[in-house]
Design an enzyme around this catalytic site. Structure first.
Site, short mmCIF file in Angstrom:
data_model
loop_
_atom_site.label_atom_id
_atom_site.label_comp_id
_atom_site.label_asym_id
_atom_site.label_seq_id
_atom_site.Cartn_x
_atom_site.Cartn_y
_atom_site.Cartn_z
CG MET A 25 41.12 40.97 39.21
SD MET A 25 42.72 40.49 39.89
CE MET A 25 43.09 41.94 40.86
CB CYS A 26 42.07 34.84 36.54
SG CYS A 26 43.69 35.39 35.98
NE ARG A 27 36.51 36.41 37.85
CZ ARG A 27 36.16 37.09 38.94
NH1 ARG A 27 34.87 37.18 39.28
NH2 ARG A 27 37.06 37.67 39.71
CB VAL A 39 38.94 31.51 32.09
CG1 VAL A 39 38.31 30.24 31.53
CG2 VAL A 39 38.01 32.18 33.09
CG ASN A 90 41.02 36.35 40.51
OD1 ASN A 90 41.62 37.14 39.78
ND2 ASN A 90 39.78 36.56 40.93
#
Length: 271
Positions: free
Chosen positions: A1-3, A86, A112
């Site tokens: 998963m993204c941030r 990110v 996300n």
């Protein structure tokens, strides 16, 4: 998963969120604490609003921690509203067109989460886009496609209802084609005036979202993870919530899809 992290308020340097805090977004790109994996090194991006209606955009495929240009830009750009991301890829290769945020006109969007069975659903989802939106699709991610679907369903005039309808359509399509519906969606988006965010999942297990007031800047920050260890400064946004940050402050409301909506399904059979 993204941030990701987003801010709206009095203008401040992007570095105050992206690189300066102890657990900044760049720090989260290599040491996230509330994601499936600690590393989010499949690219990054920032979209910021300034003197023009459309946002500025900088994206690259390098890990955020290794891009000196990102740190330099963040230390020089002041903005009253910006989105930063990110990436940890779940669909789509590591290429600039797949890095968030995505921009269309005055709108910016980052995400996300994921659409389950996306490779099976991608083609029928894309057939729902009118030609003028399909022509703007530059990447291959489910995130960009959700953004374009929301534009199709009325993002310009009704932002939250547009995403409700887009997600409901994805869930209906998955069920129609015989797959278990599954959408995880924690996203931020903006028209340059208001900052919106949604935390939602079909299975009520949405990626995390926190909010914090930044009183000195008379603004608010939204993040995937707190930027410091002082948890009293951070409000956890509940699953199934929408957030609007405008001139009058922060508002949280319920976000849920409408299971009663009736969609004309694309003429594509399940594979």
């Amino acid at each position: 998963m993204c941030r990701w992290a987003a801010y709206r308020g009095n203008a401040l340097f992007i570095e105050d969120i992206v690189s300066s805090p102890a657990h900044s977004l760049i720090a989260q790109s290599h040491s996230a604490t509330e994601a499936r994996t600690p590393t989010n090194g499949d690219g990054f991006g920032i979209a910021w609003y300034g003197e023009r209606e459309a946002p500025g955009l900088y994206r690259d495929i390098l890990p955020a921690w290794s891009d000196c240009n990102l740190k330099s830009l963040a230390s020089q750009i002041r903005s009253p509203l910006f989105l930063a991301h990110v990436r940890a890829a779940t669909s789509g290769g590591t290429r600039r067109d797949n890095c968030h945020p995505f921009v269309h006109g005055r709108w910016s969007f980052m995400h996300n989460g994921q659409i389950e069975h996306f490779e099976k659903l991608r083609r029928p989802l894309e057939t729902m886009l009118p030609d003028h939106l399909y022509a703007t699709r530059a990447g291959t991610t489910d995130s960009e496609l959700i953004f374009l679907l929301a534009l199709h369903f009325g993002l310009e005039t009704a932002p939250l209802p547009a995403f409700r309808e887009a997600i409901a359509f994805i869930e209906h399509l998955a069920t129609h084609l015989g797959y278990q519906a599954g959408v995880r969606f924690t996203a931020a988006f903006s028209d340059g005036n208001r900052l919106y965010a949604v935390r939602y999942a079909t299975d009520e297990n949405a990626p995390t979202l926190y909010a914090s007031a930044m009183s000195a800047e008379r603004g608010y920050c939204l993040v995937s993870e707190p930027l410091d260890d002082n948890r009293q400064n951070w409000m956890r946004i509940p699953d199934g919530s929408a957030v609007i940050i405008g001139a009058d402050g922060l508002e949280v409301s319920v976000f849920e899809t409408d299971t009663s909506l009736d969609f004309a399904m694309p003429m594509v059979a399940a594979q």
